[in-house]
Design a protein around this motif. Structure first.
Motif, PDB file in Angstrom:
ATOM      1  N   CYS A  10       0.840  -1.209   0.000  1.00  0.00           N
ATOM      2  CA  CYS A  10       0.000   0.000   0.000  1.00  0.00           C
ATOM      3  C   CYS A  10       0.868   1.250   0.000  1.00  0.00           C
ATOM      4  O   CYS A  10       0.579   2.217  -0.712  1.00  0.00           O
TER       5      CYS A  10
ATOM      6  N   ASP B 178      -9.295   2.795   3.457  1.00  0.00           N
ATOM      7  CA  ASP B 178      -8.631   1.736   4.197  1.00  0.00           C
ATOM      8  C   ASP B 178      -9.703   0.737   4.615  1.00  0.00           C
ATOM      9  O   ASP B 178     -10.496   1.002   5.520  1.00  0.00           O
TER      10      ASP B 178
ATOM     11  N   THR C 285      -9.518  -1.882   6.212  1.00  0.00           N
ATOM     12  CA  THR C 285      -9.371  -2.456   7.551  1.00  0.00           C
ATOM     13  C   THR C 285      -9.826  -1.482   8.626  1.00  0.00           C
ATOM     14  O   THR C 285     -10.047  -1.883   9.765  1.00  0.00           O
ATOM     15  N   GLN C 286      -9.987  -0.202   8.283  1.00  0.00           N
ATOM     16  CA  GLN C 286     -10.322   0.824   9.264  1.00  0.00           C
ATOM     17  C   GLN C 286     -11.704   1.444   9.045  1.00  0.00           C
ATOM     18  O   GLN C 286     -12.128   2.270   9.835  1.00  0.00           O
ATOM     19  N   ASN C 287     -12.360   1.092   7.948  1.00  0.00           N
ATOM     20  CA  ASN C 287     -13.633   1.715   7.592  1.00  0.00           C
ATOM     21  C   ASN C 287     -14.688   0.668   7.296  1.00  0.00           C
ATOM     22  O   ASN C 287     -14.366  -0.452   6.906  1.00  0.00           O
ATOM     23  N   ASP C 288     -15.945   1.060   7.460  1.00  0.00           N
ATOM     24  CA  ASP C 288     -17.033   0.203   7.020  1.00  0.00           C
ATOM     25  C   ASP C 288     -17.014   0.174   5.502  1.00  0.00           C
ATOM     26  O   ASP C 288     -16.914   1.213   4.858  1.00  0.00           O
TER      27      ASP C 288
END
Length: 105
Positions: free
Chosen positions: A4, A31, A33-36
């Motif tokens: 990334c 991201d 892994t960090q967001n819905d």
């Protein structure tokens, strides 16, 4: 991740180029892994994963009450590869706004 971070300057340059060449095209990153994730159809199995959504297809799916079907980008990771893909796959409603190249002027 390292992949990334390697793509970050390439994707930034791509977004800047599209802002000049095709200003109606929205280039964004998220991201996963960090967001819905906005649509269940996004399938993140590796990172970075690039998806392409055509504006016309999103509009049609929403009007029909159907899920949006994103296209998973499988091409090269160079700026020119991303630009070529975007210009070849842009929605017809956005394509007419594309700025002419220097050769066309």
């Amino acid at each position: 991740c390292g992949h990334c971070k390697k793509l970050e300057p390439i994707y930034t340059e791509f977004a800047e180029k599209m802002e000049k060449d095709l200003p109606s095209l929205l280039v964004t990153k998220m991201d996963g892994t960090q967001n819905d994730v906005p649509y269940a159809e996004f399938d993140f199995r590796g990172f970075p994963t690039i998806y392409y959504l055509k504006a016309d297809d999103v509009k049609k799916a929403k009007e029909a009450g159907k899920p949006v079907q994103p296209a998973k980008y499988q091409g090269g990771r160079a700026v020119d590869d991303l630009v070529k893909y975007a210009k070849e796959n842009v929605s017809p409603s956005l394509k007419k706004e594309e700025k002419p190249s220097h050769e066309e002027l």
